[in-house]
Structure formats: structure tokens, C-alpha cells
Design a protein around this motif. Structure first.
Motif, PDB file in Angstrom:
ATOM      1  N   PRO A 573       0.816  -1.212   0.000  1.00  0.00           N
ATOM      2  CA  PRO A 573       0.000   0.000   0.000  1.00  0.00           C
ATOM      3  C   PRO A 573       0.849   1.261   0.000  1.00  0.00           C
ATOM      4  O   PRO A 573       1.965   1.283   0.529  1.00  0.00           O
ATOM      5  N   ARG A 574       0.331   2.325  -0.588  1.00  0.00           N
ATOM      6  CA  ARG A 574       0.967   3.632  -0.565  1.00  0.00           C
ATOM      7  C   ARG A 574       0.311   4.435   0.553  1.00  0.00           C
ATOM      8  O   ARG A 574      -0.910   4.572   0.600  1.00  0.00           O
ATOM      9  N   VAL A 575       1.122   4.964   1.465  1.00  0.00           N
ATOM     10  CA  VAL A 575       0.601   5.665   2.633  1.00  0.00           C
ATOM     11  C   VAL A 575       1.139   7.087   2.665  1.00  0.00           C
ATOM     12  O   VAL A 575       2.192   7.394   2.097  1.00  0.00           O
ATOM     13  N   LEU A 576       0.402   7.958   3.347  1.00  0.00           N
ATOM     14  CA  LEU A 576       0.692   9.389   3.385  1.00  0.00           C
ATOM     15  C   LEU A 576       1.015   9.816   4.817  1.00  0.00           C
ATOM     16  O   LEU A 576       0.612   9.158   5.784  1.00  0.00           O
ATOM     17  N   PRO A 577       1.737  10.936   4.975  1.00  0.00           N
ATOM     18  CA  PRO A 577       1.939  11.471   6.323  1.00  0.00           C
ATOM     19  C   PRO A 577       0.595  11.685   7.017  1.00  0.00           C
ATOM     20  O   PRO A 577      -0.353  12.196   6.426  1.00  0.00           O
ATOM     21  N   GLY A 578       0.527  11.284   8.280  1.00  0.00           N
ATOM     22  CA  GLY A 578      -0.712  11.390   9.034  1.00  0.00           C
ATOM     23  C   GLY A 578      -1.513  10.106   9.075  1.00  0.00           C
ATOM     24  O   GLY A 578      -2.353   9.923   9.970  1.00  0.00           O
ATOM     25  N   ASP A 579      -1.294   9.196   8.114  1.00  0.00           N
ATOM     26  CA  ASP A 579      -1.967   7.896   8.162  1.00  0.00           C
ATOM     27  C   ASP A 579      -1.513   7.133   9.411  1.00  0.00           C
ATOM     28  O   ASP A 579      -0.338   7.204   9.799  1.00  0.00           O
ATOM     29  N   VAL A 703       9.072 -14.160  11.431  1.00  0.00           N
ATOM     30  CA  VAL A 703       9.166 -12.755  11.071  1.00  0.00           C
ATOM     31  C   VAL A 703       8.177 -12.522   9.939  1.00  0.00           C
ATOM     32  O   VAL A 703       8.267 -13.146   8.884  1.00  0.00           O
ATOM     33  N   LEU A 704       7.199 -11.668  10.180  1.00  0.00           N
ATOM     34  CA  LEU A 704       6.181 -11.350   9.179  1.00  0.00           C
ATOM     35  C   LEU A 704       6.424  -9.925   8.704  1.00  0.00           C
ATOM     36  O   LEU A 704       6.416  -8.983   9.503  1.00  0.00           O
ATOM     37  N   ILE A 705       6.639  -9.769   7.404  1.00  0.00           N
ATOM     38  CA  ILE A 705       6.982  -8.465   6.845  1.00  0.00           C
ATOM     39  C   ILE A 705       5.792  -7.916   6.068  1.00  0.00           C
ATOM     40  O   ILE A 705       5.225  -8.605   5.221  1.00  0.00           O
ATOM     41  N   PHE A 706       5.434  -6.678   6.358  1.00  0.00           N
ATOM     42  CA  PHE A 706       4.361  -5.990   5.648  1.00  0.00           C
ATOM     43  C   PHE A 706       4.955  -4.732   5.012  1.00  0.00           C
ATOM     44  O   PHE A 706       5.118  -3.717   5.687  1.00  0.00           O
ATOM     45  N   PRO A 707       5.316  -4.788   3.729  1.00  0.00           N
ATOM     46  CA  PRO A 707       5.927  -3.615   3.101  1.00  0.00           C
ATOM     47  C   PRO A 707       4.902  -2.537   2.796  1.00  0.00           C
ATOM     48  O   PRO A 707       3.735  -2.820   2.511  1.00  0.00           O
ATOM     49  N   VAL A 708       5.340  -1.285   2.872  1.00  0.00           N
ATOM     50  CA  VAL A 708       4.521  -0.143   2.489  1.00  0.00           C
ATOM     51  C   VAL A 708       5.410   0.828   1.723  1.00  0.00           C
ATOM     52  O   VAL A 708       6.641   0.761   1.813  1.00  0.00           O
ATOM     53  N   GLU A 709       4.797   1.715   0.969  1.00  0.00           N
ATOM     54  CA  GLU A 709       5.536   2.781   0.314  1.00  0.00           C
ATOM     55  C   GLU A 709       5.000   4.107   0.830  1.00  0.00           C
ATOM     56  O   GLU A 709       3.823   4.422   0.655  1.00  0.00           O
ATOM     57  N   THR A 710       5.853   4.868   1.500  1.00  0.00           N
ATOM     58  CA  THR A 710       5.449   6.170   2.007  1.00  0.00           C
ATOM     59  C   THR A 710       5.697   7.222   0.939  1.00  0.00           C
ATOM     60  O   THR A 710       6.763   7.257   0.324  1.00  0.00           O
ATOM     61  N   VAL A 711       4.705   8.071   0.709  1.00  0.00           N
ATOM     62  CA  VAL A 711       4.796   9.099  -0.328  1.00  0.00           C
ATOM     63  C   VAL A 711       4.345  10.431   0.258  1.00  0.00           C
ATOM     64  O   VAL A 711       3.586  10.473   1.229  1.00  0.00           O
ATOM     65  N   PRO A 712       4.820  11.553  -0.299  1.00  0.00           N
ATOM     66  CA  PRO A 712       4.379  12.862   0.198  1.00  0.00           C
ATOM     67  C   PRO A 712       2.885  13.058  -0.019  1.00  0.00           C
ATOM     68  O   PRO A 712       2.269  12.446  -0.894  1.00  0.00           O
TER      69      PRO A 712
END
Length: 714
Positions: A573-579, A703-712
Motif C-alpha cells: 500500500p501507498r501511505v501518506l503522512p498522518g496515516d 518474522v512477518l513483513i508488511f511492506p509499504v511505500e510512504t509518499v508525500p
């Protein structure tokens, strides 16, 4: 489109189901420029066919596998447009309700101006390139013999309308570019994509086509990811009664490229495969007892463990169905032993993480406990899906001759080893920076030989296979990576691809290379942080908990919404500041389990968020973190589960926490168990760390990895 709203179709009884496959491998393109030729697709098809016939949890008959490839044993024809469409039509004619159809394409993809106005939201048709693809003609005829997304969709519909379940894997890409700042050997990596210009399509025609439609590409500020092909449409309830379900795996999102390369990584004389194909079947070989969603998640975890930030595979359709429609069975890493004279073999190999020297316990049968081991064998030679073995004396068991092993015996993996060494490619020569490059390489030799180092690296020449690539370039050489940078030389730290991703605010770290001592100290600190963050991701391979034992779910809450949405496995998922991120964890086992939550940033920081103990049947549901604008890029939330002995202290992994790598650095006992490997990461293991499997005295973990992509935000 996603899988929401799909109406699930029940399978027929397993004994009534027939399994079919169409495998397409496009390597030679005689009508296109010479650079179009690929090597990996034939190897992909051969690997998949071998797996389906010998390692699959369900039965595929050779007569039901249509293989289309040039110069490959078992192929019934070339991967031409007519050959592919005929093969799919043949399966549609054979299939009946409840059957299963696997479709695999390895080769090039591309784009062309849409043949029908308004048919595509970006004005471009996504196309697959059969071997007889020709050069573009004009807007009305397009690329001769290209396989368009509409053609593929119609062929899939014909199969699904018979009531068969379809799983399609596309190991190709249709667009995307990359900025490569460190050399990668041309014989190592090739991208499975041809630009429209390679097909003779003028840039003016692409601009004309896209100008007429609103672009659907995932760019800065956009949240949803897009696959190149949209197969998993939402059928009406009437369609759901008759149509078979669909699962689609895509090697990359619509604006990325995907490679082929020698695999398995680190093996001498490795064969070139599509990264996506190899990883899918490596994860299936390790654990076939999964759903498509769990398989997709395992692929993403492997990419993360290998330090890959691109491409981002996409998984769509009925993802909660079981792979191949197989039954739920317990699947330890074990296989029947076959022996002839003094030689033994098993149907498992490199893709099951077996290498020469791996030890396996000999058990009387598949349900035997490890305590019943008759002896041990050692792998002496391993291919991707098979291994040669010999008996050895190991632990407290003497050598057992193959002739003395009872019929029906199995061998089970006795010891799981995780390779924590980090392969680092030296910086290559750059005109005008020869001295700085030589100084950097001398410094690396000193760091690698330092007995007090907090990392373990193996240095290789520029362009060779590596986990991390270094480059000596001016600070301002990479546009936007260092806005205040000068033309002073710096040592850059880049991913295995050597690419630089600057979109959405992500930046690679670098250390100024002006002063040798500051360079040594700064580079040592950066390598230590990267090593620890990478090792933690690799530990996912040591997981021995199952989903039915512990449930961990992360949920995302956006400031503008009141609802919390689960972060589904097999997504980035792509996440934003404040999420905000919240966690729901349940201990479904009868053991005490400690759970630690860590967050690994794109700057290689490790933040320890929480540590708690879950008693049997306990639940944790709470808020964890809110994203900030401190860094952007690919980051990962990690849940570390460890079995806790009664009346012990809670496993606290706060010792793994570390600050991030600044974008610019200008100043300077008992049986080995899962928790031991965690401590090894903090101490930098010699090269490998090991966990004994099946030992009831050793604690388990995951170990369970949940990747995210942080974007402006904008």
C-alpha cells in the motif's frame, strides 16, 4: 481491477478435476532488433513444467500441458500469435466445470497506441510480444502479431465460461524506466520490456494517443497501483454461477520494469530465469500449502529480504482460494527418499533452500517425529528441484547405509541456515574520480578485514551480482537526491539493480569522499545499519509458525476516514503522512508467544514500536504508529513472533533499534533457536546463523513483513 465483488465458484470434487497448463516462452524475435532476444523465458517454462509434473501438490499430466517455445524439449510449437491463441482455444475446448487451468507467459511486453479510441484510459494498449511480432505499421493496424490485453481477456473468458478456474502469471512488463547509477553486468540482468520506439512506434504517436486520454499511471500523489492488464473484473451474480474464478499475478505494476537474471542468487553457474517466475516457484516449493494471497505475500517478503525496492508485483482476483485448489495438509519440508545402489535422491533442491552440505533426518514415514530419526543424509549435489544425497553420521546418530533404510522412508530438513552475509559490489571507475574511487576501494578492504566490524560483507567487482552496489559520483550527480549537494565526490549506496529511485521523495544515502578517515567512519556506520536492517528481513525465511497458530493483521486509518482498512497481504500500500497503523494480533496456539513490532524505514532506521506477551487465546488490538514526513520510499512493518518458555521474561528486541542513515553523511547455549538468530543479527553473525527444526526444546518463531511505500501528501 481488484478482486472485490468476485463471486466465488465451488470446485468439483478433486477426483473429478483435470489440471491443464499453457506455458509460453518467447525468447527469439527475428522480426525485431537483435537486442530483443531473451534467454530466461525458456528456462522459466522448463522450470514450471518440471514443477507441475514432479513437485506440484496436484497431478498434472504431460498430455495436458501445452508448451510453446523455440528450441526447448517438450514444446509442441513456437510461441507465435496463432500458436498462443490456438493453445488457449484448445484448453477452452477441453475444459469442463471444476477444472483448473494454469497459464504462464514469459517474454517481452510493451505498449502501442490503442487501436480503438476510448478503449484504454491512458490511450495505450498493453501488449504481449509473441515470437513473430513485427514492427509497428500505423494507428489502424498497430504492431503486427502483438497479443493485446483484449485478446488475452477474450481467451480467458472462453475458458472461464466453461466453469474452469484460471491462474495466469505474466512475467513481463509493459512500460517503465530506471536511472542506473552503478554498473550491472549486461550478462546478469535484462529487462523484459521493449520500448515503443524499439517496435518502430514514433514518439509523436505515443504523445498523440496519451494526450487524448487521462493518464492512469501511478505517479506522485496517487495512491492506487495499476496492473498493465485488467482481467479480474467483477462479474454479476448471474455470471458467478457459471464462470470459473480467476487469479492474475503480474510481475510489475504498469510503470515498472521486471528483470531476468542468474538464479538462485549466489550459486556458481546459475541459470538465467525471470525473477518473478523463479520467486513464485521457490516459495511454492518451500510451502505449497498456501492461498494465492499468502503466496503473493511470500514473494513480496522474498523481494524485501533480497533488498529489492522495485519492481512491485501485483496480485489480483480470488486470492483467498488455495493454490491449485489443493486440500489443506500439513507440509513440513520433507520428501520420500529414492535410492539406487549407493546413490540416493529426493525431489527437492535449491528452490527448497537445499544446498550441498544440507542435513536431513531419515524418518520411517511422513508422520514420524524428529526423535524417531534413523540417521541423517547430506546433500552432495543440488539442482533447482532435485538433489543427490548420501548418508552421514550426524548429531548422535551413526551412518546408516542406504540399503538398510526401510522402504517408504522420508527425509526431513533438520537444520535451517540463513545466510546473513551481504555481498557488496565495489564502485567502478569514473572519469575524473579515479583517485577517489581507488581510495574508496582501499577503505572497503580495511572495513571488511576489521575484526571489530558490526557487519559481514563480501566484496565483489563492479557489475557482479550483489546485494548492495556502491558508486563514486559527485554529490550533485544524481538529480534531486542531494538538492544542496556540491560537485565534491561522494560514495553512494544503491540497491542490487544499481537504479536510483527519486520519485515521491525517496533518496539513496551517500557519504562524502573528501577525507579518507571520515569516509571510513561514515561508510562503516552506513554499512552496519544496512546490514542489520537487511538481516532482519532475511530472517523471514526462518519462520516456522503457521497462520492457523498466530494471526497478525495491520490496519490503516487515514485522517479523512473513520474506518480502519486491513492492509491485505500480497499488496504494497501507498501511505501518506498522518496515516495511522493499528494492529490486531491473536494467539490461536496453546503456547506463550511474545510479539515485537519493528518498523524499518527507507533510510534503514529500525524503530522498536512494542513488545508484548500473548497467552493462549489472547488478543492485542491497539494503535501502533502514525507516518511522518521524515523519510519517503519503501519501508516495512515487521512483526516478530517468538515462542516464550513459561515464567520467562518477555523477549524485548529494542536492542535492534537504530537511527537511520542520513541522506548525506559529511561528518564522521542449548539448541540454537529462533531467538538466537535474532540476537545474532544484533551481534553481526560470522556468515550464517542456524536454527534446528523439529526440536521441541528449541523455541519457534516467525518474522512477518508488511511492506509499504510512504509518499508525500502532495
Amino acid at each position: 481491477m481488484g478482486a472485490a465483488g468476485l463471486v466465488r465458484t465451488s470446485f468439483a470434487a478433486p477426483e473429478a478435476r483435470t489440471y491443464y497448463a499453457v506455458l509460453v516462452a518467447a525468447t527469439a524475435y527475428p522480426n525485431l532488433p537483435p537486442k530483443s532476444a531473451l534467454i530466461g523465458p525458456n528456462h522459466d517454462a522448463q522450470l514450471v513444467r518440471e514443477y507441475l509434473l514432479g513437485n506440484s501438490p496436484v497431478k498434472f499430466d504431460a498430455a495436458n500441458i501445452i508448451l510453446l517455445a523455440d528450441n526447448l524439449d517438450g514444446a509442441i510449437g513456437s510461441p507465435t500469435l496463432d500458436g498462443i491463441l490456438s493453445g488457449l482455444a484448445q484448453i477452452a475446448a477441453w475444459a469442463k466445470r471444476g477444472d483448473f487451468v494454469y497459464i504462464h507467459y514469459s517474454g517481452h511486453g510493451s505498449q502501442q497506441p490503442a487501436l480503438s479510441a476510448g478503449d484504454e484510459t491512458d490511450g495505450l494498449d498493453e501488449i504481449l510480444l509473441p515470437s513473430d511480432t513485427g514492427m509497428w505499421t500505423d494507428r489502424t493496424k498497430g504492431v503486427p502479431n502483438a497479443l493485446t490485453d483484449n485478446m488475452v481477456g477474450q481467451a480467458l473468458d472462453a475458458i472461464r465460461n466453461k466453469g474452469a478456474f484460471v491462474w495466469i502469471v505474466l512475467d513481463c512488463c509493459n512500460s517503465g524506466t530506471a536511472t542506473r547509477a552503478a554498473p550491472v553486468g549486461e550478462d546478469l540482468i535484462a529487462e523484459r520490456k521493449l520500448d515503443p520506439s524499439d517496435l518502430g512506434i514514433p514518439a509523436s504517436e505515443i504523445r498523440l494517443a496519451t494526450a487524448a486520454e487521462e493518464s492512469r499511471e501511478v505517479g506522485e500523489g496517487q495512491i492506487e497501483r495499476q496492473a498493465a492488464f485488467a482481467f479480474a473484473e467483477d462479474p454479476t451474480s448471474a455470471q458467478g454461477i457459471t464462470r470459473g474464478d480467476l487469479v492474475a499475478f503480474f510481475a510489475a505494476q504498469s510503470i515498472e520494469t521486471t528483470p531476468e537474471m542468474p538464479l538462485p542468487k549466489g550459486q556458481p553457474d546459475a541459470t538465467k530465469f525471470g525473477l518473478f517466475t523463479f520467486t513464485i516457484f521457490q516459495k511454492l516449493a518451500e510451502n505449497p500449502n498456501v492461498t494465492y494471497r499468502q503466496l503473493g505475500h511470500a514473494v513480496l517478503q522474498q523481494y524485501t529480504a533480497d533488498g529489492r525496492i522495485r519492481p512491485t508485483p501485483l496480485f489480483e482476483g480470488a486470492l483467498d482460494a488455495r493454490v491449485f485448489g489443493s486440500e489443506i495438509v500439513d507440509t513440513p519440508m520433507q520428501w520420500p527418499l529414492e535410492s539406487k545402489g549407493t546413490r540416493g535422491s529426493i525431489a527437492a533442491g535449491l528452490m527448497h533452500r537445499l544446498v550441498p552440505g544440507s542435513k536431513l533426518a531419515i524418518l520411517p514415514g511422513p508422520l514420524s517425529e524428529m526423535s524417531e530419526a534413523l540417521g541423517y543424509v547430506e546433500v552432495v549435489a543440488a539442482k533447482n528441484l532435485t538433489s543427490m544425497i548420501k548418508p552421514v553420521a550426524y548429531e548422535d546418530r551413526p551412518l546408516v547405509a542406504l540399503s538398510d533404510i526401510p522402504a517408504g522412508a522420508y527425509v526431513r530438513v533438520a537444520r535451517l541456515e540463513i545466510d546473513f552475509s551481504m555481498v557488496v559490489a565495489r564502485p567502478g571507475a569514473v572519469a575524473g574520480l579515479e583517485k577517489q574511487t581507488a581510495d574508496a576501494n582501499a577503505m572497503l578492504d580495511v572495513l571488511a578485514a576489521d575484526p571489530g566490524r558490526r557487519f559481514n560483507i563480501r566484496l565483489v567487482d563492479p557489475g557482479e551480482e550483489a546485494d548492495l552496489r556502491l558508486a563514486v559520483l559527485p554529490e550533485n550527480a544524481i538529480l534531486r537526491a542531494s538538492p544542496d549537494g556540491s560537485d565534491a565526490p561522494a560514495l553512494w549506496f544503491l540497491p542490487p539493480s544499481g537504479d536510483v529511485s527519486l520519485k515521491d521523495g525517496s533518496k539513496p544515502p551517500f557519504v562524502a569522499a573528501v577525507d579518507p578517515e571520515r569516509l571510513r567512519v561514515g561508510a562503516g556506520e552506513v554499512l552496519a545499519k544496512i546490514f542489520r536492517a537487511t538481516s532482519l528481513s532475511r530472517l523471514a525465511a526462518g519462520s516456522d509458525y503457521r497462520p492457523e497458530q498466530v494471526m497478525v493483521e495491520f490496519k490503516l486509518k487515514r485522517p479523512s476516514e473513520n474506518l480502519m482498512k486491513p492492509l491485505q497481504q500480497a499488496t504494497v500500500p501507498r501511505v501518506l503522512p498522518g496515516d495511522e497503523v493499528h494492529i490486531l494480533a491473536k494467539n490461536l496456539s496453546s503456547k506463550l508467544i511474545d510479539i515485537n513490532i519493528l518498523y524499518v524505514g527507507s533510510d534503514y532506521s529500525i524503530t522498536h514500536i512494542d513488545a508484548q506477551r500473548l497467552v493462549p487465546n489472547a488478543t492485542i488490538e491497539e494503535g501502533l504508529l502514525a507516518f511522518t514526513d521524515a523519510s519517503f520510499g519503501f519501508e516495512r512493518m515487521i512483526a516478530v513472533l517468538t515462542e516464550a518458555p513459561p515464567q520467562s521474561a518477555i523477549e524485548d528486541l529494542s536492542f535492534l533499534a537504530q537511527g537511520g542513515v542520513p541522506p548525506a553523511t559529511r561528518a564522521a547455549s542449548g539448541q540454537p533457536a529462533f531467538s538466537d538468530m535474532l540476537r545474532d543479527i544484533g551481534l553481526a553473525p560470522a556468515t550464517r546463523s542456524a536454527m534446528k527444526l523439529g526440536d521441541k526444546n528449541a523455541s519457534m518463531g516467525a518474522v512477518l513483513i508488511f511492506p509499504v511505500e510512504t509518499v508525500p501528501a502532495s
